[in-house]
Design a protein around this motif. Structure first.
Motif, PDB file in Angstrom:
ATOM      1  N   HIS A 363       9.179 -14.843  -0.700  1.00 27.48           N
ATOM      2  CA  HIS A 363       9.658 -14.068  -1.845  1.00 27.48           C
ATOM      3  C   HIS A 363      10.920 -14.162  -1.823  1.00 27.48           C
ATOM      4  O   HIS A 363      11.519 -14.340  -0.619  1.00 27.48           O
ATOM      5  N   LYS A 364      11.849 -13.645  -2.755  1.00 24.12           N
ATOM      6  CA  LYS A 364      13.272 -13.566  -2.628  1.00 24.12           C
ATOM      7  C   LYS A 364      13.540 -12.430  -1.511  1.00 24.12           C
ATOM      8  O   LYS A 364      12.986 -11.612  -1.608  1.00 24.12           O
ATOM      9  N   ARG A 365      15.032 -12.702  -1.079  1.00 24.60           N
ATOM     10  CA  ARG A 365      15.260 -11.771  -0.155  1.00 24.60           C
ATOM     11  C   ARG A 365      15.319 -10.311  -0.569  1.00 24.60           C
ATOM     12  O   ARG A 365      15.868  -9.892  -1.660  1.00 24.60           O
ATOM     13  N   MET A 366      14.715  -9.350   0.235  1.00 31.08           N
ATOM     14  CA  MET A 366      14.385  -7.861  -0.206  1.00 31.08           C
ATOM     15  C   MET A 366      15.737  -7.243   0.685  1.00 31.08           C
ATOM     16  O   MET A 366      16.485  -7.790   1.462  1.00 31.08           O
ATOM     17  N   LYS A 367      15.810  -6.299  -0.141  1.00 33.14           N
ATOM     18  CA  LYS A 367      17.140  -5.250   0.255  1.00 33.14           C
ATOM     19  C   LYS A 367      16.398  -4.531   1.705  1.00 33.14           C
ATOM     20  O   LYS A 367      15.308  -4.533   1.924  1.00 33.14           O
ATOM     21  N   ALA A 368      17.290  -3.987   2.335  1.00 32.39           N
ATOM     22  CA  ALA A 368      17.093  -3.287   3.841  1.00 32.39           C
ATOM     23  C   ALA A 368      16.141  -2.209   3.206  1.00 32.39           C
ATOM     24  O   ALA A 368      15.121  -1.911   4.222  1.00 32.39           O
ATOM     25  N   ILE A 369      16.355  -1.342   2.428  1.00 30.65           N
ATOM     26  CA  ILE A 369      15.352  -0.266   1.914  1.00 30.65           C
ATOM     27  C   ILE A 369      14.007  -0.667   1.711  1.00 30.65           C
ATOM     28  O   ILE A 369      13.058  -0.013   2.185  1.00 30.65           O
ATOM     29  N   GLN A 370      13.920  -1.904   1.121  1.00 29.37           N
ATOM     30  CA  GLN A 370      12.702  -2.342   0.860  1.00 29.37           C
ATOM     31  C   GLN A 370      11.863  -2.746   2.164  1.00 29.37           C
ATOM     32  O   GLN A 370      10.536  -2.424   2.269  1.00 29.37           O
ATOM     33  N   VAL A 371      12.599  -3.429   2.761  1.00 29.47           N
ATOM     34  CA  VAL A 371      11.773  -3.828   4.114  1.00 29.47           C
ATOM     35  C   VAL A 371      11.535  -2.764   5.098  1.00 29.47           C
ATOM     36  O   VAL A 371      10.457  -2.513   5.686  1.00 29.47           O
ATOM     37  N   GLY A 372      12.585  -1.570   5.233  1.00 25.87           N
ATOM     38  CA  GLY A 372      12.372  -0.465   5.822  1.00 25.87           C
ATOM     39  C   GLY A 372      11.092   0.316   5.219  1.00 25.87           C
ATOM     40  O   GLY A 372      10.284   0.819   6.123  1.00 25.87           O
ATOM     41  N   GLY A 373      10.939   0.291   3.902  1.00 27.51           N
ATOM     42  CA  GLY A 373       9.815   0.832   3.266  1.00 27.51           C
ATOM     43  C   GLY A 373       8.432   0.326   4.044  1.00 27.51           C
ATOM     44  O   GLY A 373       7.328   0.962   4.389  1.00 27.51           O
ATOM     45  N   ILE A 374       8.466  -1.014   3.812  1.00 30.43           N
ATOM     46  CA  ILE A 374       7.371  -1.850   4.260  1.00 30.43           C
ATOM     47  C   ILE A 374       7.029  -1.576   5.713  1.00 30.43           C
ATOM     48  O   ILE A 374       5.739  -1.212   6.227  1.00 30.43           O
ATOM     49  N   GLU A 375       8.068  -1.516   6.464  1.00 27.35           N
ATOM     50  CA  GLU A 375       7.788  -1.309   7.956  1.00 27.35           C
ATOM     51  C   GLU A 375       7.356   0.079   8.501  1.00 27.35           C
ATOM     52  O   GLU A 375       6.559   0.221   9.361  1.00 27.35           O
ATOM     53  N   ALA A 376       7.969   0.884   7.579  1.00 28.90           N
ATOM     54  CA  ALA A 376       7.455   2.358   7.885  1.00 28.90           C
ATOM     55  C   ALA A 376       5.850   2.692   7.493  1.00 28.90           C
ATOM     56  O   ALA A 376       5.346   3.273   8.291  1.00 28.90           O
ATOM     57  N   ILE A 377       5.377   1.880   6.253  1.00 25.13           N
ATOM     58  CA  ILE A 377       4.192   2.102   5.967  1.00 25.13           C
ATOM     59  C   ILE A 377       3.217   1.560   6.932  1.00 25.13           C
ATOM     60  O   ILE A 377       2.162   2.112   7.459  1.00 25.13           O
ATOM     61  N   THR A 378       3.515   0.238   7.372  1.00 27.34           N
ATOM     62  CA  THR A 378       2.729  -0.276   8.518  1.00 27.34           C
ATOM     63  C   THR A 378       2.827   0.388   9.667  1.00 27.34           C
ATOM     64  O   THR A 378       1.779   0.366  10.401  1.00 27.34           O
ATOM     65  N   SER A 379       3.666   0.806  10.130  1.00 22.40           N
ATOM     66  CA  SER A 379       3.995   1.535  11.456  1.00 22.40           C
ATOM     67  C   SER A 379       2.993   2.729  11.649  1.00 22.40           C
ATOM     68  O   SER A 379       2.604   3.316  12.456  1.00 22.40           O
TER      69      SER A 379
END
Length: 391
Positions: A363-379
């Motif tokens: 998808h289109k490039r995400m903001k850092a806060i969006q990627v951080g949210g995905i990473e926090a959920i998966t972690s």
């Protein structure tokens, strides 16, 4: 002893000094505490998981505090080394440029002297300000003529936090080795990881695949150390038993400390089976997070890194479906929730990670806060699944 970092946030780069000058209010927080939430998650979640798996005790909680200080020490030291490396590189470039410059002829010398004289006369003619005492102040010097001693303050701002965290880590960490001497067997491993981490910081390679691997291994292994100090695995030595026996990796009262007997893993409180499996699970899943985040930022749109990420996540998914069965059949280890339930949990987790790695970078490039949210959920998902399967 690590830099458990992802691609989100700032690095120890040339703009460290500019950041501290432009944001004086946040300067102290920025140099004393790691400013990357994803790095905090990756550094502390394995130790927290080990505490739950091994059973909460004052020893593994104390180890968590010491590990947190150690992480802050490594963070400050790595930034100091990174900025010092950049300054040393700039100094070498200046020396080479000066050494390679040709001598000017007499006309150039006269012209340069006249230019300098005119600059001096212009500076002398500038109005000087007066202080409260009435004394005159010289004009403010040009920042382009700032001496090297002033520029070194950009790296030295990280030196004080590094020394302070080193002292704090020693004060808090030494008692852990006194009350659990068997942890001394891990000092060579973490010493090597620390050296590799600092070398990566000096070479400015912290975010390479091997630099991230050093950080992930150091953080993931904390799950094993915290588990070995838990109430389920650690047996208090009697005062009559010698320090040598406490230091021995085979430990004391071994039969009481292996609730999950294995045919291949050594019967040692230094290597409890649940802790070994937990450490491996955290290392594999956290490195998957590292590869995924690279495809979202620094390597966004790079087909080679995207393929590498997909291959790694497919291998991780296959391992999630087969690891519990292999542990039972070949190592004699049965997870706390049983082989079937653990296979279901781990396969679902690995499938979710694979789908995220497949879909998100397309998808289109995400903001850092969006990627951080995905990473926090998966972690958080990884932490819960690993603990539920092994605790």
């Amino acid at each position: 002893m690590l830099v458990a970092k992802n691609e989100i946030g700032t690095t120890a780069s040339n703009d460290a000094g500019a950041q501290s000058r432009n944001n004086p209010k946040g300067r102290h927080t920025n140099i004393w505490l790691p400013d990357q939430p994803g790095a905090w998650v990756m550094a502390l979640f394995p130790a927290l998981g080990g505490i739950v798996i091994g059973g909460v005790s004052w020893r593994n909680v104390w180890l968590l505090v010491a590990w947190t200080l150690c992480y802050c020490f490594q963070f400050s030291t790595a930034r100091w080394l990174g900025v010092r490396s950049h300054e040393a590189k700039d100094a070498r470039k200046r020396r080479i440029k000066i050494g390679n410059s040709a001598k000017p002829n007499n006309v150039d010398v006269k012209a340069s002297r006249s230019t300098v004289d005119s600059q001096v006369l212009n500076r002398a003619s500038e109005p000087t300000s007066k202080s409260a005492s009435g004394m005159q102040r010289p004009p403010v010097p040009d920042m382009n003529l700032t001496p090297a001693s002033h520029r070194k303050r950009h790296s030295n701002i990280y030196f004080v936090p590094a020394v302070a965290y080193l002292i704090a880590t020693a004060v808090v960490g030494i008692p852990v080795f006194i009350f659990a001497p068997r942890l001394l067997w891990w000092t060579p491993t973490y010493a090597v990881l620390a050296v590799l981490s600092f070398v990566a910081a000096w070479l400015r390679r912290e975010r390479t695949l091997w630099g991230n691997a050093v950080s992930v291994i150091a953080a993931g292994a904390m799950a094993l150390l915290a588990t070995s100090l838990g109430s389920r695995f650690f047996v208090e030595a009697t005062p009559q038993e010698s320090f040598t026996s406490r230091l021995s990796p085979t430990g004391l009262h071994v039969t009481l400390m292996t609730p999950y007997p294995s045919r291949y893993l050594p019967d040692s409180p230094l290597l409890p089976e649940a802790g070994v499996v937990a450490a491996a699970a955290f290392i594999l899943t956290e490195y998957a997070s590292v590869v995924f985040v690279k495809t979202m930022f620094r390597k966004y749109g790079d087909c080679h890194y995207y393929a590498l990420s997909i291959i790694y996540h497919i291998a991780l998914a296959a391992l999630g479906f087969t690891a519990p069965m292999m542990l039972q059949n070949f190592a004699g280890f049965t997870p706390a929730r049983g082989t079937t339930a653990t296979t279901l949990l781990w396969s679902i987790t690995a499938t979710v990670l694979l789908l995220v790695a497949l879909i998100a970078p397309r998808h289109k490039r995400m903001k850092a806060i969006q990627v951080g949210g995905i990473e926090a959920i998966t972690s958080l998902m990884n932490l819960v699944i690993i603990v539920v399967a092994l605790a």
